[in-house]
Enzyme design. Structure first.
Site, PDB file in Angstrom:
ATOM      1  N   SER A 237      40.518  54.836  15.357  1.00 36.35           N
ATOM      2  CA  SER A 237      41.731  55.334  16.021  1.00 36.35           C
ATOM      3  C   SER A 237      42.406  56.322  15.064  1.00 36.35           C
ATOM      4  O   SER A 237      41.962  56.474  13.916  1.00 36.35           O
ATOM      5  CB  SER A 237      42.679  54.165  16.293  1.00 36.35           C
TER       6      SER A 237
ATOM      7  N   ASP B 222      38.595  57.639  18.244  1.00 36.30           N
ATOM      8  CA  ASP B 222      39.086  56.827  19.357  1.00 36.30           C
ATOM      9  C   ASP B 222      40.573  57.117  19.644  1.00 36.30           C
ATOM     10  O   ASP B 222      41.337  57.414  18.722  1.00 36.30           O
ATOM     11  CB  ASP B 222      38.903  55.354  18.936  1.00 36.30           C
ATOM     12  N   HIS B 223      40.969  57.010  20.905  1.00 34.67           N
ATOM     13  CA  HIS B 223      42.381  57.170  21.320  1.00 34.67           C
ATOM     14  C   HIS B 223      43.092  58.303  20.576  1.00 34.67           C
ATOM     15  O   HIS B 223      44.109  58.090  19.912  1.00 34.67           O
ATOM     16  CB  HIS B 223      43.159  55.865  21.136  1.00 34.67           C
TER      17      HIS B 223
ATOM     18  N   GLY C 178      43.962  44.269  23.072  1.00 35.43           N
ATOM     19  CA  GLY C 178      44.377  43.090  22.325  1.00 35.43           C
ATOM     20  C   GLY C 178      44.055  41.805  23.067  1.00 35.43           C
ATOM     21  O   GLY C 178      43.469  41.815  24.140  1.00 35.43           O
TER      22      GLY C 178
ATOM     23  N   THR D 148      40.030  44.003  18.589  1.00 33.02           N
ATOM     24  CA  THR D 148      40.790  42.802  18.193  1.00 33.02           C
ATOM     25  C   THR D 148      39.887  41.616  17.860  1.00 33.02           C
ATOM     26  O   THR D 148      40.132  40.914  16.871  1.00 33.02           O
ATOM     27  CB  THR D 148      41.767  42.401  19.312  1.00 33.02           C
TER      28      THR D 148
HETATM   29  O1  G3H Z   1      39.736  51.529  21.683  1.00 32.79           O
HETATM   30  C1  G3H Z   1      39.714  50.378  21.233  1.00 32.79           C
HETATM   31  C2  G3H Z   1      39.428  49.275  22.112  1.00 32.79           C
HETATM   32  O2  G3H Z   1      39.825  49.546  23.396  1.00 32.79           O
HETATM   33  C3  G3H Z   1      39.718  47.927  21.561  1.00 32.79           C
HETATM   34  O3  G3H Z   1      40.384  47.026  22.397  1.00 32.79           O
HETATM   35  O4  G3H Z   1      41.324  45.522  20.705  1.00 32.79           O
HETATM   36  O5  G3H Z   1      41.244  44.853  23.082  1.00 32.79           O
HETATM   37  O6  G3H Z   1      39.155  44.993  21.761  1.00 32.79           O
HETATM   38  P1  G3H Z   1      40.539  45.517  21.950  1.00 32.79           P
HETATM   39 ZN    ZN Z   2      40.948  51.435  23.557  1.00 25.68          ZN
END
Ligand code: G3H
Ligand code: ZN
Length: 290
Positions: A46, A78-79, A181, A235
């Site tokens: 991220s 990511d994001h 999360g 997470t």
């Molecule tokens: O982009 C990261 C993921 O969407 C992680 O999501 O923390 O719910 O596994 P998560």
């Molecule tokens: Zn995500």
């Protein structure tokens, strides 16, 4: 190429795993499990994670893993919440960018995402770009409050089709009840909505399920069957690592070698990565990919 692997996954109804990292030892653990299980490796950072790890360092790690493990290893930004940060990741050598302008109005999301697709294509046809449509809530942490998501905020199949066609993206992140999360309630995925989006959107665009932590296995399998080709996990691996690290720190107050202190935490994280790759059906796919 990542695009070919994702297409193959969609056709054969399995999904690639995308795992986030901020530390070298986490990234290595993910790559090791991918190599052991013969799965393609997608490692992601991220904006916060890559600020911590360093963009050039993340790219160098990816290159080292490719040489060492002899499997495809892809690095995703990511994001990424701005066009500037997305360009920065492409310039640094990332294989993939998730340009996440989903908080913006539709037209602005289209404009910024398309700009990044064009920027990436001008550099290399191999850079894979993911856009996002729909409102994905939560953060990659254990949340102690309930997070309510209304189906009005889910990705709409007709809008998704227009978004994918106008932007030229390779992958689309969708909101179908998934929440980043682990929260008090298990997220309920709208599998019919995934099917609807899969039918509406160009087949060459892979569908991505973010926020994979905390989703029951049966729902993950149904989502893959409905057309998801890539699942993000953060997470679950953070929790496995930190819980184990806390135990080790409490058990031996004299140990100060970090690599010894986090050895069992890394092992716990690897176990989760292995479980996920097996659940996603990605394990064992590399014999025919390489
Ligand atoms: O982009 C990261 C993921 O969407 C992680 O999501 O923390 O719910 O596994 P998560
Ligand atoms: Zn995500």
């Amino acid at each position: 190429m990542l695009k070919e692997i994702l297409q193959r996954a969609a056709q054969e109804h399995w999904a690639t795993g995308h795992f986030n990292f901020s530390e070298l030892d986490q990234a290595r653990a993910i790559a090791e499990v991918c190599a052991e299980t013969r799965s393609p490796a997608i490692i992601g950072t991220s904006e916060g994670e890559r600020k911590h790890a360093g963009l050039a360092e993340a790219v160098a790690i990816r290159d080292a893993f490719r040489k060492e493990f002899l499997i495809p290893v892809f690095l995703n930004a990511d994001h990424t919440k701005s066009v500037e940060k997305a360009r920065e990741a492409i310039d640094a050598g990332y294989d993939s960018v998730h340009i996440d302008l989903s908080a913006l109005p539709f037209e602005e999301n289209v404009r910024g995402t398309k700009e990044i697709v064009e920027y990436a294509r001008a550099k290399s046809q191999e850079i894979n770009i993911e856009g996002e449509l729909g409102y994905l809530r939560g953060e990659s942490k254990v949340q102690h409050e309930k997070i309510a998501v209304s189906s009005d905020e889910y990705t709409k199949p007709d809008e998704a089709a227009v978004f994918a066609a106008r932007t030229g993206i390779d992958r689309l992140a969708i909101a179908v009840g998934n929440i980043h999360g682990i929260s008090l309630d298990e997220p309920a995925l709208d599998i019919e909505r995934i099917r609807g989006i899969r039918v509406a959107v160009l087949q060459e665009v892979a569908l991505v399920l973010h926020a994979g932590s905390g989703i029951p296995d049966v729902a993950i399998r149904a989502a893959i069957e409905a057309g998801i080709a890539n699942i993000h996990i953060n997470t679950d691996i953070r929790v496995a690592y930190v819980r184990e690290l806390r135990k080790t720190l409490a058990a031996d107050m004299d140990e100060v070698a970090m690599y010894k202190l986090d050895a069992s935490a890394i092992a716990a994280m690897k176990e989760v990565v292995k479980e996920k790759l097996t659940l996603f059906g990605a394990a064992g796919r590399m014999e025919t990919i390489v």
